[in-house]
Write a protein that holds these residues in place. Structure first.
Motif, PDB file in Angstrom:
ATOM      1  N   THR A 121       3.526  10.747  20.476  1.00  0.00           N
ATOM      2  CA  THR A 121       3.776   9.470  21.152  1.00  0.00           C
ATOM      3  C   THR A 121       4.311   9.700  22.562  1.00  0.00           C
ATOM      4  O   THR A 121       3.947   8.975  23.485  1.00  0.00           O
ATOM      5  N   GLY A 122       5.141  10.710  22.725  1.00  0.00           N
ATOM      6  CA  GLY A 122       5.638  11.033  24.063  1.00  0.00           C
ATOM      7  C   GLY A 122       4.525  11.491  24.987  1.00  0.00           C
ATOM      8  O   GLY A 122       4.458  11.092  26.157  1.00  0.00           O
ATOM      9  N   LEU A 123       3.639  12.317  24.462  1.00  0.00           N
ATOM     10  CA  LEU A 123       2.514  12.813  25.255  1.00  0.00           C
ATOM     11  C   LEU A 123       1.574  11.669  25.643  1.00  0.00           C
ATOM     12  O   LEU A 123       1.178  11.544  26.809  1.00  0.00           O
ATOM     13  N   THR A 173       3.152   9.466  28.285  1.00  0.00           N
ATOM     14  CA  THR A 173       3.103  10.086  29.613  1.00  0.00           C
ATOM     15  C   THR A 173       1.707   9.975  30.215  1.00  0.00           C
ATOM     16  O   THR A 173       1.556   9.627  31.397  1.00  0.00           O
ATOM     17  N   LEU A 174       0.689  10.257  29.412  1.00  0.00           N
ATOM     18  CA  LEU A 174      -0.685  10.168  29.910  1.00  0.00           C
ATOM     19  C   LEU A 174      -1.057   8.731  30.282  1.00  0.00           C
ATOM     20  O   LEU A 174      -1.695   8.499  31.320  1.00  0.00           O
ATOM     21  N   SER A 175      -0.670   7.780  29.450  1.00  0.00           N
ATOM     22  CA  SER A 175      -1.012   6.387  29.758  1.00  0.00           C
ATOM     23  C   SER A 175      -0.269   5.904  31.001  1.00  0.00           C
ATOM     24  O   SER A 175      -0.834   5.172  31.821  1.00  0.00           O
ATOM     25  N   PHE A 176       0.971   6.329  31.170  1.00  0.00           N
ATOM     26  CA  PHE A 176       1.718   5.938  32.367  1.00  0.00           C
ATOM     27  C   PHE A 176       1.057   6.511  33.618  1.00  0.00           C
ATOM     28  O   PHE A 176       0.927   5.821  34.638  1.00  0.00           O
ATOM     29  N   GLY A 177       0.624   7.761  33.536  1.00  0.00           N
ATOM     30  CA  GLY A 177      -0.080   8.368  34.671  1.00  0.00           C
ATOM     31  C   GLY A 177      -1.371   7.636  34.991  1.00  0.00           C
ATOM     32  O   GLY A 177      -1.702   7.405  36.162  1.00  0.00           O
ATOM     33  N   GLY A 228      -1.039  -0.715  29.989  1.00  0.00           N
ATOM     34  CA  GLY A 228       0.354  -1.163  30.050  1.00  0.00           C
ATOM     35  C   GLY A 228       0.844  -1.624  28.688  1.00  0.00           C
ATOM     36  O   GLY A 228       1.956  -1.288  28.267  1.00  0.00           O
ATOM     37  N   VAL A 229       0.010  -2.380  27.999  1.00  0.00           N
ATOM     38  CA  VAL A 229       0.370  -2.827  26.644  1.00  0.00           C
ATOM     39  C   VAL A 229       0.486  -1.621  25.718  1.00  0.00           C
ATOM     40  O   VAL A 229       1.440  -1.504  24.937  1.00  0.00           O
ATOM     41  N   PHE A 230      -0.473  -0.706  25.816  1.00  0.00           N
ATOM     42  CA  PHE A 230      -0.421   0.504  24.990  1.00  0.00           C
ATOM     43  C   PHE A 230       0.843   1.298  25.284  1.00  0.00           C
ATOM     44  O   PHE A 230       1.507   1.790  24.364  1.00  0.00           O
ATOM     45  N   PHE A 231       1.192   1.421  26.560  1.00  0.00           N
ATOM     46  CA  PHE A 231       2.387   2.169  26.952  1.00  0.00           C
ATOM     47  C   PHE A 231       3.647   1.541  26.362  1.00  0.00           C
ATOM     48  O   PHE A 231       4.522   2.243  25.855  1.00  0.00           O
ATOM     49  N   ILE A 232       3.732   0.224  26.411  1.00  0.00           N
ATOM     50  CA  ILE A 232       4.914  -0.460  25.872  1.00  0.00           C
ATOM     51  C   ILE A 232       5.017  -0.260  24.362  1.00  0.00           C
ATOM     52  O   ILE A 232       6.089   0.060  23.836  1.00  0.00           O
ATOM     53  N   VAL A 233       3.902  -0.412  23.663  1.00  0.00           N
ATOM     54  CA  VAL A 233       3.906  -0.217  22.205  1.00  0.00           C
ATOM     55  C   VAL A 233       4.226   1.238  21.866  1.00  0.00           C
ATOM     56  O   VAL A 233       5.038   1.524  20.976  1.00  0.00           O
ATOM     57  N   ASP A 234       3.615   2.158  22.585  1.00  0.00           N
ATOM     58  CA  ASP A 234       3.846   3.582  22.353  1.00  0.00           C
ATOM     59  C   ASP A 234       5.305   3.954  22.610  1.00  0.00           C
ATOM     60  O   ASP A 234       5.908   4.711  21.845  1.00  0.00           O
ATOM     61  N   THR A 235       5.876   3.410  23.662  1.00  0.00           N
ATOM     62  CA  THR A 235       7.279   3.684  23.970  1.00  0.00           C
ATOM     63  C   THR A 235       8.193   3.128  22.882  1.00  0.00           C
ATOM     64  O   THR A 235       9.157   3.791  22.471  1.00  0.00           O
TER      65      THR A 235
END
Length: 129
Positions: A23-25, A28-32, A68-75
């Motif tokens: 999830t961290g990886l 990070t990839l989605s944020f980039g 962005g939605v994926f990043f929020i859920v993943d975080t």
């Protein structure tokens, strides 16, 4: 004789720890990717005559929102998955009770007394040499 703690629990802890890493990886990839898409969106011209640029800009915004939605859920998932140390601490605290501590403490005191007695007997038998 059955183990005190089921070995499968340690396997599950390891799998969850790997999930935490993944999830961290992915975060990070989605944020980039979001950063790249936003930069592309900002610097792409709004030329009303260039339909291809408009479409690309629209797609960049669409994918940035999805990521962005994926990043929020993943975080959120990453935050709520405890670390390996926390999971082991929770497991141990589930099995350790005040009674267990007193039993072990009593055994340690008895064992220490036996060691002292054995050493004293050894010293007495050798005549203190």
């Amino acid at each position: 004789m059955e183990p005190i703690i089921n070995p499968w629990i340690f396997y599950v802890i390891n799998v969850i720890c790997n999930l935490h890493f993944i999830t961290g990886l992915l975060g990070t990839l989605s944020f980039g990717a979001i950063i790249v898409l936003v930069i592309y969106w900002v610097f792409t011209s709004d030329d009303k005559w260039n339909e291809s640029a408009k479409e690309n800009k629209r797609l960049a915004a669409k994918w940035a929102k999805r990521l962005g939605v994926f990043f929020i859920v993943d975080t959120a998932i990453g935050i709520f998955i405890p670390s390996k140390e926390t999971m082991i601490t929770m497991l141990v605290s589930n099995y350790v009770t005040p009674d267990n501590i007193q039993i072990v403490q009593g055994n340690i005191v008895d064992f220490t007394k036996q060691l002292v007695s054995a050493v004293a007997e050894g010293i007495n038998q050798t005549g203190g040499k």
